[in-house]
Design a protein around this motif. Structure first.
Motif, PDB file in Angstrom:
ATOM      1  N   THR A   1       0.833  -1.210   0.000  1.00  0.00           N
ATOM      2  CA  THR A   1       0.000   0.000   0.000  1.00  0.00           C
ATOM      3  C   THR A   1       0.864   1.255   0.000  1.00  0.00           C
TER       4      THR A   1
ATOM      5  N   TYR B   1       2.189   1.841  -3.372  1.00  0.00           N
ATOM      6  CA  TYR B   1       1.147   2.343  -4.281  1.00  0.00           C
ATOM      7  C   TYR B   1       0.898   3.833  -4.071  1.00  0.00           C
ATOM      8  N   GLU B   2       0.806   4.262  -2.806  1.00  0.00           N
ATOM      9  CA  GLU B   2       0.562   5.677  -2.533  1.00  0.00           C
ATOM     10  C   GLU B   2       1.713   6.537  -3.027  1.00  0.00           C
TER      11      GLU B   2
ATOM     12  N   HIS C   1      -8.424   1.268  -2.973  1.00  0.00           N
ATOM     13  CA  HIS C   1      -8.582   0.904  -1.568  1.00  0.00           C
ATOM     14  C   HIS C   1      -9.788   0.007  -1.367  1.00  0.00           C
TER      15      HIS C   1
ATOM     16  N   ILE D   1      -8.551  -3.385  -2.025  1.00  0.00           N
ATOM     17  CA  ILE D   1      -7.733  -3.873  -0.909  1.00  0.00           C
ATOM     18  C   ILE D   1      -8.627  -4.348   0.223  1.00  0.00           C
TER      19      ILE D   1
END
Length: 927
Positions: A739, A742-743, A886, A889
């Motif tokens: 994560t 990815y951000e 998200h 996820i």
């Protein structure tokens, strides 16, 4: 003694007797407001009229009002005191003369003066009643002065009939095409026989109900405002055309909604796959576009035929009216010759003035009474003839209709495959056109035969009138004059021969006069044809512009959707094109009808101006030698004609603008329906796409394997709480790293996009500045430029900047969404790999004899390659500030945490602390 003998030419005219009935009917339908306006118009000064009666004045413009040889006054001034004519006035003549289809009372609103009426008179004209006719032969016996209005109303009726036939053809074609595709699915066992019959029956019933509703609304429109079944007004006609167009648009909307409902019902009840159903809908839409193309082409050709037939009608009516008017005009000329001979005898004192008046009175009375009898007899024979021919035409049309329905049923009863749809459309359309042409030829042939028959009757009337007048003149010269005067029989015979010799130049004069009038009328008709061709070309340009504009709009909307497949995009474009073709075809009809209404509204002023031109042209041809006064008078008339032409041109532009604005308003209302329908189609397509994607993801999740793994892990005795918690913590740590990566990539992508956008804006602004400087050097921005040019240039500059910024913004959003989609795809692949690794380790830890079904195609496939494969479908996406990564996820983590929770709760329930740690990790992971 006062010498007014020649007014007998008008005193015994049969006009007033012939048209009293029609005048009374029309006046009964005229509004009270019109009557008040008529009473408010004062007649001309009676003293001036009296002076004109006695004075020997030369009438240089209009031959009809030339002074007579004996010096008597203008006979027409005795016709109607309310319409007294001054010497310098050009009087409007009727289309049919003394035997024509209108009386002077009927022509009061047409004005006998040279000026064309004011706005108040225009309103009266628009609310004035004219005869309601159902076919052209009725116009041949119509006794109304509004013959042109009657002909244009027939044109509107033909357009309405054509519209009805084309609409019926479209409905039949859709049902048959739908039936062909349903039958194909029935043969492939996709639907049952009962469902096939049910769907087709419901569709036919729904279409019949739509037609009943339309017929009811049209009947109410026809009946509203109909105070008299024999007469109608232009105002009523415009209102009916406007309401008719509204009803047809509503019916068209209901038809397309019904077709969509029928297709949706089929998809809901059939067993075919979504792909096959979508293909069937696309094929059906494609076939209906072909239908609209056929109907549009046929409509254009037949509308041109209708307009051409209107011109032919005007020629035939003009021919009969010319023959009608020639009878009293030539008879008046013959009587004038007799009067000249008697005047000569009076000068020689062979005959006193009283004796001359008595002889002329008896002659005029006997002739006009006889002519009135012949005219009434001819009119009645014409009406009877037309009535019989109309009855015969109705029988032939009924026979044609039965035979045509049988041929259509024979064709529709045949079985066609899906591959034969184009052949069916072509065959059915050719059959309908064949039937229409047969009916058209029947009506045209009957119109020509009716015109020839009425022409023969009036030729017979002309022969009877000439023969009757010759007998009366022979009796006057050979029987009466020898008794009244001292002349011998031989001298009287010489007088008769002199009368016959004097007739020859007079008849030649009237023949030349008639031929020149006919030539001028043909020139006017040719000008109207050219005007109609120009209007048709403007209509085609407007239709093309509207079509291109709508196509550009829908292309922009679809390109921004991006996520749809090529088939879905093609389906949306086809549906939009289908409805757009239908709307444009309808408004082509409406524009032709509006052109006819505008022509009717301007018909009276055009006729008045045309008669002024004819009178002036004929006078110039007959009066070659002119004195100063006549020359000045003709110059004044020419100046007056130019003024009236300018007024007519101005009013024509105002009328066309009014109808154009009304048409634009109606088009905008129809386009709102088109927009709503297209929005529904796009929404349904997006919904199907979303359902397909959801089904694809749910099938790829391996839910069955996960459930079996959970059951096996719960039953296993090898998995401890500590081992499971450690495994879960490692999994969550891996998810956190994914994560965070990815951000970071997402933030870096957005920063790079913003930098690229700013740089692009800077470069574009620089290019615009250079372009403006170049225009300035060329003198476009020079001081000598007008204010309007500078304002327009500034407007163009602002619009260019706006379009540039909009384009850059859309490109930036497109790249943003493409990048986010690529990052989301990478994230999804990494999450899937982490989940599969976790389940593999869990299976090893708990010693579950199950193997994870990994998908090497997705794992081994590079993320960039997958992103590129989907990039093709994302062409110009909508702006999106947040992505759904998200959500993916959380969905993946929710399944895995639920799996871990069940396993940790089922193993070693006594170890409370590890369970708490596990739950805390699960909550953290789910957050």
């Amino acid at each position: 003694q006062k010498d007014d003998s020649q007014r007998l030419l008008e005193s015994f005219s049969p006009d007033e007797k012939e048209h009293t009935l029609v005048k009374s009917k029309a006046e009964s339908y005229t509004s009270k407001e019109e009557m008040v306006l008529e009473e408010s118009e004062p007649p001309l000064n009676s003293n001036i009229a009296a002076f004109a009666l006695k004075a020997k004045v030369i009438y240089p413009i209009n031959q009809k009002f030339r002074p007579l040889a004996d010096g008597s006054s203008n006979p027409s001034l005795h016709e109607n005191p309310k319409q007294a004519v001054l010497p310098n006035q050009v009087v409007e003549t009727s289309m049919s003369g003394s035997l024509g289809s209108l009386s002077q009372g009927d022509k009061e609103d047409c004005s006998s003066s040279t000026s064309i009426q004011s706005t108040t008179s225009d309103d009266r004209f628009q609310a004035r009643a004219f005869l309601k006719v159902a076919s052209f032969p009725e116009v041949l016996t119509c006794e109304s002065f509004d013959v042109k209005l009657c002909l244009c109303s027939l044109t509107l009726k033909d357009l309405m009939l054509l519209d009805t036939e084309l609409r019926k053809e479209k409905h039949v074609m859709f049902i048959q095409i739908f039936k062909i595709y349903l039958t194909d699915f029935h043969r492939k066992k996709k639907i049952t026989d009962g469902l096939l019959k049910k769907i087709l029956l419901n569709q036919e019933n729904d279409f019949e109900e739509l037609q009943k509703q339309l017929d009811s609304r049209l009947q109410n429109t026809e009946m509203s405002g109909a105070h008299n079944s024999e007469f109608q007004t232009l105002e009523d006609l415009e209102r009916r055309e406007r309401e008719y167009s509204e009803h047809i648009i509503d019916n068209m909307e209901a038809f397309w909604k019904q077709t969509d409902k029928a297709q949706q019902d089929f998809l809901d009840q059939s067993k075919c796959s979504s792909a096959k159903a979508t293909k069937m809908m696309m094929d059906l839409t494609e076939k209906m576009i072909a239908v609209e193309s056929l109907l549009s082409e046929s409509q254009d050709l037949q509308a041109m035929d209708i307009q051409e037939r209107l011109f032919n009608w005007e020629l035939m009516v003009k021919m009969i009216d010319s023959l009608k008017s020639s009878i009293p005009e030539e008879c008046k000329g013959r009587l004038n010759t007799v009067s000249n001979i008697l005047d000569h005898l009076t000068v020689k004192n062979n005959l006193s003035v009283r004796q001359k008046e008595e002889l002329l009175t008896d002659l005029h009375k006997a002739f006009w009474e006889q002519l009135a009898h012949y005219s009434n007899e001819c009119m009645q024979q014409s009406k009877d003839l037309i009535l019989k021919r109309l009855e015969c035409r109705a029988k032939k049309k009924e026979e044609f209709k039965r035979r045509q329905e049988a041929e259509q049923e024979s064709l529709l009863s045949k079985t066609f495959l899906t591959e034969d749809v184009h052949n069916f459309l072509k065959a059915y359309h050719e059959l309908i056109e064949k039937h229409w042409q047969a009916q058209w030829d029947l009506e045209e042939e009957d119109d020509c035969e009716s015109t020839e028959a009425v022409t023969d009757l009036y030729k017979e009337l002309y022969s009877k009138a000439s023969h009757a007048l010759a007998e009366l003149v022979t009796e006057l010269f050979l029987q009466t004059l020898p008794v009244v005067t001292s002349l011998s029989v031989r001298e009287c015979e010489l007088l008769k021969e002199e009368w016959q010799e004097n007739l020859v130049p007079q008849l030649e004069k009237w023949e030349n006069h008639r031929q020149r009038r006919w030539k001028l009328f043909q020139e006017q008709l040719l000008q109207e044809k050219e005007l109609w061709i120009t209007e048709y070309a403007l209509s085609a340009v407007m239709q093309k512009h509207l079509s291109e504009k709508q196509e550009k709009i829908i292309q922009g909307v679809v390109s921004r959707l991006g996520c749809l497949s090529d088939e879905s995009v093609s389906y949306i474009l086809q549906k939009h094109q289908l409805l757009l073709c239908s709307v444009l075809r309808r408004f082509t009809f409406r524009r032709v009808g509006m052109a006819a209404l505008a022509r009717m509204r301007l018909s009276r002023k055009k006729s008045s101006l045309q008669e002024l031109r004819e009178q002036h042209t004929l006078q110039k041809g007959f009066s070659l030698c002119q004195d100063e006064d006549q020359w000045q008078l003709q110059k004044a008339v020419e100046s007056h004609i130019r003024e009236e032409e300018e007024k007519l041109e101005e009013e024509t532009q105002e009328t066309n603008l009014e109808f154009h604005q009304q048409l634009v308003t109606e088009i905008q209302e129809a386009l709102q329906f088109l927009q709503q329908h297209t929005e529904q189609v796009i929404g349904q397509t997006l919904l199907q796409y979303a359902r397909g994607e959801a089904e694809k993801k749910s099938s790829d999740d391996g839910q069955d394997f996960k459930e079996r793994l959970v059951e096996s892990a719960v039953e296993s005795v090898y998995g401890t709480s500590n081992n499971i918690n450690r495994l879960v913590q490692n999994y969550y740590q891996q998810l956190g790293k994914i994560t965070e990566g990815y951000e970071g990539k997402k933030l870096q992508h957005l920063k790079s996009l913003q930098a690229e956008r700013n740089e692009r804006i800077r470069l574009k602004n620089k290019e615009n500045e250079l372009a403006l400087k170049e225009k300035h050097t060329k003198g476009l921005l020079s001081v000598s430029s007008t204010v309007h040019q500078r304002v327009v240039l500034q407007q163009n500059k602002i619009l260019a900047q706006f379009e540039l910024q909009q384009q850059i913004r859309l490109e930036s959003l497109k790249q943003k969404l493409l990048g986010l989609h690529r990052l989301g795809t990478d994230l999804e692949n990494q999450l899937r790999e982490a989940e599969q690794d976790f389940m593999s380790e869990l299976a090893v830890l708990t010693r579950v004899p199950l193997t994870v079904k990994k998908k090497p195609s997705k794992r081994s496939k590079p993320a960039g390659e997958k992103a590129n494969s989907k990039k093709q479908t994302f062409q110009s996406p909508e702006p999106a500030e947040k992505d759904d990564s998200h959500g993916n996820i959380q969905k993946s983590h929710g399944i895995t945490s639920g799996l871990c929770r069940e396993m940790s709760q089922s193993s070693h329930e006594g170890e409370t602390e590890p369970r708490k740690n596990s739950k805390m990790l699960e909550k953290k992971g789910s957050r």
